[in-house]
Write a protein that holds these residues in place. Structure first.
Motif, mmCIF file in Angstrom:
data_model
loop_
_atom_site.group_PDB
_atom_site.id
_atom_site.type_symbol
_atom_site.label_atom_id
_atom_site.label_comp_id
_atom_site.label_asym_id
_atom_site.label_seq_id
_atom_site.Cartn_x
_atom_site.Cartn_y
_atom_site.Cartn_z
ATOM 1 N N LYS A 1 0.685 -1.460 -0.299
ATOM 2 C CA LYS A 1 -0.075 -0.020 0.323
ATOM 3 C C LYS A 1 0.714 0.963 0.405
ATOM 4 O O LYS A 1 0.009 2.369 0.137
ATOM 5 C CB LYS A 1 -0.693 0.000 0.952
ATOM 6 C CG LYS A 1 -1.777 -0.645 0.795
ATOM 7 C CD LYS A 1 -3.052 -1.015 0.372
ATOM 8 C CE LYS A 1 -3.613 0.236 0.470
ATOM 9 N NZ LYS A 1 -4.843 0.123 -0.678
ATOM 10 N N LEU B 1 -3.178 4.543 4.967
ATOM 11 C CA LEU B 1 -3.786 2.813 5.143
ATOM 12 C C LEU B 1 -5.693 3.637 5.043
ATOM 13 O O LEU B 1 -6.202 3.418 6.107
ATOM 14 C CB LEU B 1 -3.411 2.124 5.970
ATOM 15 C CG LEU B 1 -2.067 1.623 6.117
ATOM 16 C CD1 LEU B 1 -1.370 1.253 6.908
ATOM 17 C CD2 LEU B 1 -1.807 0.981 4.865
ATOM 18 N N SER B 2 -6.241 4.588 4.003
ATOM 19 C CA SER B 2 -7.263 4.782 4.402
ATOM 20 C C SER B 2 -8.352 4.399 3.570
ATOM 21 O O SER B 2 -9.225 5.447 3.212
ATOM 22 C CB SER B 2 -7.233 6.336 3.826
ATOM 23 O OG SER B 2 -6.620 6.716 2.516
ATOM 24 N N THR B 3 -8.743 3.376 3.111
ATOM 25 C CA THR B 3 -9.524 2.811 2.227
ATOM 26 C C THR B 3 -10.545 2.143 3.446
ATOM 27 O O THR B 3 -10.501 1.515 4.097
ATOM 28 C CB THR B 3 -9.512 1.415 0.821
ATOM 29 O OG1 THR B 3 -8.485 0.687 1.658
ATOM 30 C CG2 THR B 3 -9.023 2.423 0.491
ATOM 31 N N GLY B 4 -11.648 1.236 2.885
ATOM 32 C CA GLY B 4 -12.843 0.630 3.730
ATOM 33 C C GLY B 4 -11.614 -0.524 3.307
ATOM 34 O O GLY B 4 -11.461 -1.031 5.185
ATOM 35 N N THR B 5 -11.140 -1.275 3.046
ATOM 36 C CA THR B 5 -10.513 -3.001 2.935
ATOM 37 C C THR B 5 -9.312 -2.601 3.790
ATOM 38 O O THR B 5 -9.024 -3.282 5.221
ATOM 39 C CB THR B 5 -9.568 -3.262 2.164
ATOM 40 O OG1 THR B 5 -11.838 -3.295 1.321
ATOM 41 C CG2 THR B 5 -9.109 -4.075 2.314
ATOM 42 N N ASP B 6 -8.761 -1.195 3.683
ATOM 43 C CA ASP B 6 -7.557 -0.808 4.632
ATOM 44 C C ASP B 6 -7.541 -0.880 5.699
ATOM 45 O O ASP B 6 -6.798 -1.231 7.286
ATOM 46 C CB ASP B 6 -6.566 0.920 4.029
ATOM 47 C CG ASP B 6 -6.329 0.403 3.197
ATOM 48 O OD1 ASP B 6 -6.728 -0.932 2.196
ATOM 49 O OD2 ASP B 6 -5.860 1.513 2.662
#
Length: 213
Positions: A14, A39-44
């Motif tokens: 990432k 690390l700023s997505t929903g998955t992250d």
């Protein structure tokens, strides 16, 4: 542990973990840099919460409330609370602080679970100077709560102002258990097994010899 290696691989993929030449807030020039803000997505954030949950359960720490220091610690505390419920069936409360004192509505500088006389786990991303953790400790103790432990994603394990690591400086004042998901040693071990990345090892070792505890 496999989830430690998974975390390093995930961070590198990432681009939150980078190798090169980086000027730190401390003034030191580092051969590696970690930015959890990427690390700023929903998955992250789901994965980050799970890494913390694994680490908390593995530590066998007794606690009542998760505390996320503003600002990066807030999504970490929420994600960890969700992961503990979904994967370990633990319904854990969380709280976090405001950076500005609110004088209307619910007022105060804390949001979430009331922490008076509760055992608190502080969740932060990286420990280097420890400024954010010192600030969180003051907030929590002022509320009459007890600190069970501090969890961070990365412990850089660097010397502090008194030629001690920040963790030891904190422990001299009061006994706080500080646990990191990975350290610089975990990073070096990971690089040893990667043909493309192992070229960075000499610089990391040189940096650790100069600034490490």
């Amino acid at each position: 542990m496999d989830w430690k290696k998974e975390f390093i691989h995930f961070s590198f993929k990432k681009k939150a973990l980078k190798f090169g030449t980086f000027k730190l807030k401390s003034g030191r020039t580092s051969p590696y840099f970690f930015n959890s803000g990427l690390l700023s997505t929903g998955t992250d954030i789901i994965k980050i919460g799970l890494f913390y949950a694994h680490s908390i359960i593995d530590s066998k720490i007794e606690f009542d409330v998760l505390f996320g220091p503003a600002y990066k610690g807030i999504p970490i505390a929420v994600a960890t609370s969700i992961a503990l419920k979904n994967h370990y069936n633990l319904n854990v409360s969380y709280a976090f602080n405001r950076k500005e004192h609110k004088k209307y509505g619910e007022k105060g500088n804390l949001i979430g679970k009331k922490i008076y006389k509760k055992r608190i786990v502080i969740l932060d991303d990286v420990i280097t100077s420890g400024t954010a953790i010192h600030h969180s400790i003051k907030i929590i103790e002022k509320q009459g709560a007890e600190i069970s432990s501090v969890f961070v994603l990365l412990d850089r394990k660097e010397k502090g102002k008194r030629n001690l690591s920040t963790i030891n400086n904190l422990k001299h004042q009061k006994t706080y258990k500080i646990i990191s998901i990975i350290t610089i040693e975990d990073l070096i071990s990971y690089l040893l097994d990667d043909k493309k990345l192992k070229k960075h090892i000499p610089e990391l070792i040189k940096y650790r010899e100069k600034y490490g505890i």
